[in-house]
Design an enzyme around this catalytic site. Structure first.
Site, mmCIF file in Angstrom:
data_model
loop_
_atom_site.group_PDB
_atom_site.id
_atom_site.type_symbol
_atom_site.label_atom_id
_atom_site.label_comp_id
_atom_site.label_asym_id
_atom_site.label_seq_id
_atom_site.Cartn_x
_atom_site.Cartn_y
_atom_site.Cartn_z
ATOM 1 N N LYS A 20 -51.975 -0.398 -6.443
ATOM 2 C CA LYS A 20 -51.927 -1.450 -7.458
ATOM 3 C C LYS A 20 -52.138 -0.846 -8.856
ATOM 4 O O LYS A 20 -52.528 0.327 -8.989
ATOM 5 C CB LYS A 20 -53.005 -2.488 -7.144
ATOM 6 C CG LYS A 20 -52.765 -3.230 -5.824
ATOM 7 C CD LYS A 20 -53.876 -4.238 -5.562
ATOM 8 C CE LYS A 20 -53.653 -4.991 -4.264
ATOM 9 N NZ LYS A 20 -54.727 -5.984 -4.014
ATOM 10 N N HIS A 71 -52.776 -2.237 -1.646
ATOM 11 C CA HIS A 71 -52.377 -3.291 -0.710
ATOM 12 C C HIS A 71 -51.843 -2.647 0.567
ATOM 13 O O HIS A 71 -51.205 -1.600 0.519
ATOM 14 C CB HIS A 71 -51.252 -4.135 -1.337
ATOM 15 C CG HIS A 71 -50.551 -4.995 -0.334
ATOM 16 N ND1 HIS A 71 -51.025 -6.245 0.011
ATOM 17 C CD2 HIS A 71 -49.448 -4.789 0.427
ATOM 18 C CE1 HIS A 71 -50.219 -6.767 0.944
ATOM 19 N NE2 HIS A 71 -49.262 -5.907 1.205
ATOM 20 N N GLU A 108 -42.384 -7.688 3.724
ATOM 21 C CA GLU A 108 -42.732 -6.914 2.524
ATOM 22 C C GLU A 108 -41.846 -5.673 2.374
ATOM 23 O O GLU A 108 -41.435 -5.331 1.263
ATOM 24 C CB GLU A 108 -44.218 -6.535 2.574
ATOM 25 C CG GLU A 108 -45.120 -7.755 2.394
ATOM 26 C CD GLU A 108 -46.594 -7.528 2.672
ATOM 27 O OE1 GLU A 108 -47.370 -8.504 2.575
ATOM 28 O OE2 GLU A 108 -46.998 -6.377 2.978
HETATM 29 P P1 IDP Z 1 -56.142 -7.941 1.357
HETATM 30 O O1 IDP Z 1 -55.450 -7.246 0.193
HETATM 31 O O2 IDP Z 1 -57.369 -7.181 1.785
HETATM 32 O O3 IDP Z 1 -55.210 -8.253 2.480
HETATM 33 P P2 IDP Z 1 -56.082 -10.805 0.727
HETATM 34 O O4 IDP Z 1 -57.129 -11.756 1.160
HETATM 35 O O5 IDP Z 1 -54.750 -10.843 1.400
HETATM 36 O O6 IDP Z 1 -56.710 -9.327 0.780
HETATM 37 O O7 IDP Z 1 -55.879 -11.035 -0.837
HETATM 38 C C1 IDP Z 1 -54.790 -10.426 -1.521
HETATM 39 C C2 IDP Z 1 -55.305 -9.833 -2.803
HETATM 40 O O8 IDP Z 1 -55.747 -10.881 -3.674
HETATM 41 C C3 IDP Z 1 -56.538 -8.939 -2.653
HETATM 42 O O9 IDP Z 1 -56.207 -7.608 -2.275
HETATM 43 C C4 IDP Z 1 -57.155 -9.003 -4.013
HETATM 44 O O10 IDP Z 1 -56.494 -8.135 -4.955
HETATM 45 C C5 IDP Z 1 -56.867 -10.449 -4.412
HETATM 46 N N1 IDP Z 1 -57.998 -11.320 -4.087
HETATM 47 C C6 IDP Z 1 -58.356 -11.781 -2.867
HETATM 48 N N2 IDP Z 1 -59.448 -12.565 -2.929
HETATM 49 C C7 IDP Z 1 -59.794 -12.616 -4.231
HETATM 50 C C8 IDP Z 1 -60.841 -13.268 -4.949
HETATM 51 O O11 IDP Z 1 -61.697 -13.971 -4.388
HETATM 52 N N3 IDP Z 1 -60.870 -13.060 -6.298
HETATM 53 C C9 IDP Z 1 -59.952 -12.301 -6.958
HETATM 54 N N4 IDP Z 1 -58.945 -11.675 -6.315
HETATM 55 C C10 IDP Z 1 -58.864 -11.819 -4.981
HETATM 56 MG MG MG Z 2 -53.586 -9.616 2.572
#
Ligand code: IDP
Ligand code: MG
Length: 151
Positions: A12, A118, A129
């Site tokens: 990222k 990611h 993706e």
């Molecule tokens: P992951 O990347 O570990 O799969 P996800 O829950 O899919 O996590 O969330 C996607 C992305 O959104 C996260 O990697 C992070 O950058 C962002 N994100 C997730 N939860 C939050 C939050 O509570 N606050 C701010 N950004 C968040």
């Molecule tokens: Mg995710």
């Protein structure tokens, strides 16, 4: 040898800004995953919105889109046996403060939003993706060294 998967991984903008691209790629290479796609770009809003569509209703969504479109990212495709879960374990859980040392987020991250990288979370997201970020497809090849990675 069974269950060869390909997963989508992206450094990222915070990871690129912090100069961690080489370090991150090295971790995947050393593990024994095979690099089958690599692309640097500044994502368009449309690309970021499609990628994170599942989070559209979440309170952090608009901040997430601004973050992902704020500068260069490095999009990658990595292949190997169970590559999706292997990549997720190299990456670590979402919040860097909770991620174990030894994982990328655990070693370099202090935040839930700025979490450096990611990785696809399942077979369906990996294939959608990969199609989104690598519309031209990925590289078909087999490293010579793979005979020493899988028995
Ligand atoms: P992951 O990347 O570990 O799969 P996800 O829950 O899919 O996590 O969330 C996607 C992305 O959104 C996260 O990697 C992070 O950058 C962002 N994100 C997730 N939860 C939050 C939050 O509570 N606050 C701010 N950004 C968040
Ligand atoms: Mg995710």
């Amino acid at each position: 040898m069974s269950d060869i998967q390909t997963t989508f991984v992206m450094v990222k903008p915070d990871g690129v800004q912090r100069g961690l691209v080489g370090e991150i790629i090295q971790r995947f290479e050393r593990k024994g995953l095979r690099l089958v796609g690599l692309r640097g770009l500044i994502p368009s809003e449309q690309l970021a919105e499609t990628h994170y569509e599942v989070h559209k209703e979440r309170p952090f969504y608009s901040g997430l889109i601004s973050f992902i479109t704020s500068g260069p990212v490095v999009a990658m495709a990595w292949s190997g046996v169970d590559a999706i879960s292997v990549a997720r374990s190299i990456i670590g859980p979402t919040n860097g403060r909770e991620a174990a040392p030894g994982t990328i987020r655990g070693d370099y991250g202090m935040d839930i939003g700025f979490n450096l990288i990611h990785g696809s979370d399942g077979e369906d997201t990996a294939s959608s993706e990969l199609a989104l970020w690598f519309p031209e497809g990925t590289m078909e090849w087999k490293p010579d060294i793979e005979q020493w990675i899988y028995e």
